[in-house]
Scaffold this motif. Structure first.
Motif: not given
Length: 184
Positions: A9-14, A126-132, A136-143
């Motif tokens: 269930v929570l293998s990849t995303e969370k 695209k980012a949402f589909m890979s990980n909703p 913080f680091d991912s958000r900064e990267q997207l920013a």
DNA sequence: CCTCTAACCTATTCATTAA
DNA sequence: TTAATGAATAGGTTAGAGG
């Protein structure tokens, strides 16, 4: 007991690199200013939050979260001291005129609505589909990638998840209601 | 351990904008 | 005017630092 949380269930995303922003440490002086501002106005406008942010040298989004938490605490415990203050001032506390009653508090101007370009949306979706649930680091990267502030990215993901769930629920409800043999 | 609270979440509502 | 969606709210959970 068996550890059965190894389910897929929570293998990849969370689990994947989902870390928070490091905890902010407010100094006493900063807290003094924040508390004072809260006592005057528990629902500050965006301009006020910005002013506070520059005044205590922190981000506006931290101010926003601090006020959210402060209101929650204030409402939840409704501390005995405050209750006493309310009653001791003749039934109506002048210091705390039910400041958390939204119906009486006129809300002031919000932050301006952000308009996203199609290329920015493309990146975010695209980012949402890979990980909703980006950390913080991912958000900064997207920013950095999109030029959108990190705080807006976070809100965008919140709204996106919500509307995604709403659609999903509505779909399953429609499936339940379309039972065959329904007359009319 | 326990407490406090920043950070984060969902669900809902308010508000702006494009069609 | 309405649908889509960004911003703010209430209220709950998670986690990090200190007692």
């Amino acid at each position: 007991m068996a550890e059965d949380n190894s389910s897929d269930v929570l293998s990849t995303e969370k689990l994947s690199k989902n870390y928070r922003r490091s905890r902010t440490r407010f100094t006493e002086e900063q807290l003094k200013i924040l508390i004072n501002a809260f006592d005057q106005k528990p629902y500050p406008s965006y301009a006020t939050k910005q002013k506070l942010a520059s005044e205590i040298n922190t981000e506006e989004s931290r101010i926003q979260v601090w006020f959210q938490n402060r209101r929650a605490r204030y409402r939840f415990q409704k501390t005995p001291e405050i209750k006493e203050a309310l009653e001791s001032s003749g039934g109506h506390g002048e210091d705390y005129p039910s400041p958390l009653d939204l119906s009486t508090v006129q809300r002031e101007s919000r932050r301006c609505r952000t308009n996203y370009s199609s290329s920015q949306l493309h990146t975010l979706i695209k980012a949402f589909m890979s990980n909703p649930y980006p950390g913080f680091d991912s958000r900064e990267q997207l920013a950095k990638e999109t030029g959108v502030p990190e705080s807006r990215i976070q809100i965008w993901f919140q709204n996106r998840r919500n509307r995604f769930n709403i659609q999903r629920k509505r779909k399953s409800n429609e499936l339940l209601e379309q039972d065959p043999g329904e007359e009319h």
